[in-house]
Write an enzyme that holds these catalytic residues in place. Structure first.
Site, PDB file in Angstrom:
ATOM      1  N   ARG B 224       0.987  -1.044   0.050  1.00  0.00           N
ATOM      2  CA  ARG B 224      -0.032  -0.090   0.076  1.00  0.00           C
ATOM      3  C   ARG B 224       0.917   1.115   0.046  1.00  0.00           C
ATOM      4  NH1 ARG B 224      -0.846   2.398   5.056  1.00  0.00           N
ATOM      5  NH2 ARG B 224      -2.937   3.445   4.571  1.00  0.00           N
ATOM      6  N   LYS B 318      -0.752  14.907  10.011  1.00  0.00           N
ATOM      7  CA  LYS B 318       0.403  14.726   9.219  1.00  0.00           C
ATOM      8  C   LYS B 318       1.288  16.167   9.366  1.00  0.00           C
ATOM      9  CE  LYS B 318      -1.877  11.783   5.725  1.00  0.00           C
ATOM     10  NZ  LYS B 318      -1.219  10.652   5.780  1.00  0.00           N
TER      11      LYS B 318
END
Lengths: 316, 347
Positions: B224, B318
């Protein structure tokens, strides 16, 4: 569809251990088998052209050079054909496809002590355990239970083991004092057990009664899918209808009809074959689904479970 | 790989990392659609894929020598970036075998492996290493087997023991991480180390992800992509060194945004290891500055849309809050709003 998983092999030699137990050594045609972790099983495919059998067996040993895998097969009383075929026609040279090797019963590597309890054919995963536990100097004990006439066969199987750590019993676990031994185990001991359902139930209840934490109790059921009433499965996406006979599993019927159905262990132990049920009532026979999932009735493990209703509609 | 065999890159000040046109086009751009939200986005790690970075078991590119040198420097400064618990010994050898087998098969011009039973000879021509050793005998290698191999591969690696229907982070070498720490996560379970990630838990992603990984089979690796952003081409954005790189986040201006801001992509691959039944989690980090992304029209337009519409909780997690708007403003004039093809390939 993904490429087919597995390795082409053939039976190299067959050894009778008891009237109902045979050891099969499989050899790979080219190259070598990958290493396997103790407790692994392999789903084997074999047959005679008329019928293909697919059964999962514990891998007892992978040879040092990687060319051979050994399994021990018990002639099952309610065999649906696979073990009988191997006992009657499994001679050297017979091609065997070794598919989906996986481990649903691994050694807990962080355990301080390992107590292995087996009965009958349930010894097979522990034959690979014993080699590993001994090589790393682990603290372990095996108690094996069998019928009196099989004692010498199992003693021969265990002849090369550290005899101070293995015992073969021909009396019942309840008669030899296993409950007391369990009671005396330290709190850090992990218990592993494998054998016929009656034995499994007894150990399950006894370890529970002795206060073992669930995370320290490990078992592998040798589950032979049992037949039952025939039923019809309806594939919702195509509308196809497939009959499931009394002596075949739902998964086998799907495979027979070339349906790309998921699967791995073929014994109701891994959950890979779970399929959504849209209509009809499943007859759950697996060891994976939670009580809530069973009650919901909208999922079924196709490798062992059947239908309580005449038809079952699946999201396939 | 475009044949670079010496250290050219610098992943710390003064920064110097250049990407060839080939390297830019093989970048695993992480956005198949114009908007981004977590998903399980797992697919079989088969040879080939939408970009070249996915065409080998472990990707080796033109930054190989530079990244291995940076990794060695980080390990010299902080040896605890590599830790493996004793019960993972079999997994260490599993990893070494997988690494040596696949590198020597995929890149025979750079790596060779000769096996005579358990007597192995490993040659790494890019790092000038020639090592004969006995497989399974740790004393015949200069380091423990996991450390020995992981030092010779780009990216981070963690080893996971499987027990009690869970995965435990019981080993790893982590030197190019996006603000997480092996020292902190060691010994944690799957849900424990994912706990800081917002939203994904209530979306049920971790439950499904864990169930999926527990069933991962030998010979069937999966992959992924994950992403974040990093200021300057720093591989090492560890929490331990936050005082060194954290302030970079406040240094982005409209003038330097194209040079400084990097899209950081992790090509994550997962393997069932055969001897140990452990799972290897390989995290290969790619850094591409905005100025290089600008050279691919589809990617620069899509990056603009994704960052513009990103969920604020994800942006915060993030670490993008201080400079996201600067990046979006910079990219906006280069996005004509045309519809873009689905998928991550460059066109």
């Amino acid at each position: 569809m993904a490429e087919r998983m597995g390795f082409p092999a053939f039976i190299e030699r067959v050894e009778g251990l008891t009237p109902t137990l045979r050891r099969f050594v499989l050899r790979k045609e080219k190259q070598i088998f990958p290493p396997v972790s103790p407790g692994s099983y392999a789903a084997l495919e074999f047959g005679d052209g008329e019928k293909v059998y697919k059964n999962a067996y514990s891998i007892v040993e992978r040879s040092e050079d990687g060319r051979e895998l050994t399994v021990i097969v018990r002639l099952a009383p309610q065999s649906r054909g696979g073990s009988r075929f191997l006992h009657e026609k499994g001679r050297s040279g017979l091609p065997v496809w070794v598919g989906s090797v996986a481990n649903l019963f691994p050694i807990v590597k962080t355990a301080r002590r390992h107590l292995l309890l087996s009965a009958g054919i349930g010894i097979t995963p522990f034959l690979s355990y014993l080699r590993k536990l001994r090589s790393i100097g682990a603290d372990y004990t095996l108690h094996h239970f069998c019928r009196a006439e099989e004692r010498s066969a199992f003693e021969a199987l265990l002849a090369e083991q550290d005899q101070a750590r293995v015992s073969v019993h021909t009396a019942l676990p309840s008669e030899v004092g296993l409950a007391d031994w369990l009671q005396d185990e330290a709190i850090a001991t992990h218990v592993y057990f494998c054998g016929p359902e009656g034995f499994m139930k007894w150990v399950e209840e006894t370890t529970h009664r002795c206060g073992f934490a669930p995370g320290k109790v490990h078992s592998e059921h040798f589950f032979v899918p049992e037949g039952g009433r025939p039923f019809e499965v309806i594939l919702a996406r195509s509308g196809r209808k497939i009959a499931v006979k009394a002596d075949e599993t739902l998964l086998e019927a799907l495979e027979q009809a070339d349906v790309d159905a998921p699967c791995m262990c073929r014994g109701g132990a891994c959950g890979a074959c779970a399929v959504t049920v849209l209509d009809g009532q499943p007859d759950h026979r697996d060891h994976v689904l939670t009580e809530a999932e069973r009650a919901s009735g909208n999922v079924i493990l196709t490798c062992v479970s059947r239908a309580k209703t005449d038809t079952l509609t699946l999201d396939l | 790989m475009s044949g670079q065999t010496h250290v050219r890159d610098s992943y710390r000040p003064p920064f110097h990392v250049e990407n060839s046109a080939e390297t830019i086009l093989r970048f695993p751009f992480p956005f198949p659609e114009d908007s981004y939200m977590y998903s399980m986005n797992v697919e079989p790690h088969v040879r080939g894929g939408p970009v070249d970075a996915m065409s080998h078991t472990f990707d080796v590119d033109e930054h190989y020598v530079g990244e291995c040198a940076e990794k060695a420097r980080i390990l010299a400064e902080d040896p605890k970036r590599c830790m493996v618990l004793p019960h993972m010994r079999d997994a260490e050898w599993d990893f070494l075998e997988l690494g040596m087998d696949s590198l020597s098969t995929d890149y025979p011009e750079h790596f060779t492996l000769k096996k005579e039973g358990n007597d192995w000879l490993w040659e790494n021509h890019l790092l000038n290493i020639s090592q004969s050793f006995v497989f399974g005998d740790e004393a015949t290698l200069p380091q423990a087997p996991f450390e020995y191999m992981a030092r010779q591969m780009q990216g981070d690696f963690t080893l996971h023991d499987q027990r009690e229907n869970d995965l435990w982070m019981d080993g790893g070498m982590v030197t190019s991480q996006a603000d997480w720490s092996l020292k902190f996560d060691m010994g944690m379970s799957f849900r424990q180390w994912h706990a800081p990630v917002p939203k994904a838990s209530e979306m049920g992603i971790f439950d499904r992800g864990l169930r999926f990984l527990l069933m991962l089979q030998y010979g069937r690796p999966v992959r992924r992509l994950n992403w974040t952003m990093t200021i300057n081409p720093r591989l090492d954005t560890s929490p331990e060194n936050y005082m060194i790189w954290g302030e970079d986040r406040a240094s982005v201006t409209p003038e330097n945004v194209a040079e400084k801001v990097h899209l950081r992509v992790e090509l994550q691959t997962l393997y069932r290891l055969p001897r140990s039944n452990a799972i290897l989690f390989a995290i290969r980090c790619y850094l591409l500055p905005i100025k290089d992304i600008m050279t691919v029209p589809k990617w620069r337009k899509r990056l603009h849309r994704v960052l513009r519409d990103l969920d604020p909780a994800l942006a915060s997690y993030k670490g993008l809050d201080l400079y996201r708007s600067t990046v979006v403003e910079f990219l906006r004039p280069y996005d004509d709003g045309a519809s873009l093809s689905t998928g991550i390939q460059p066109v």
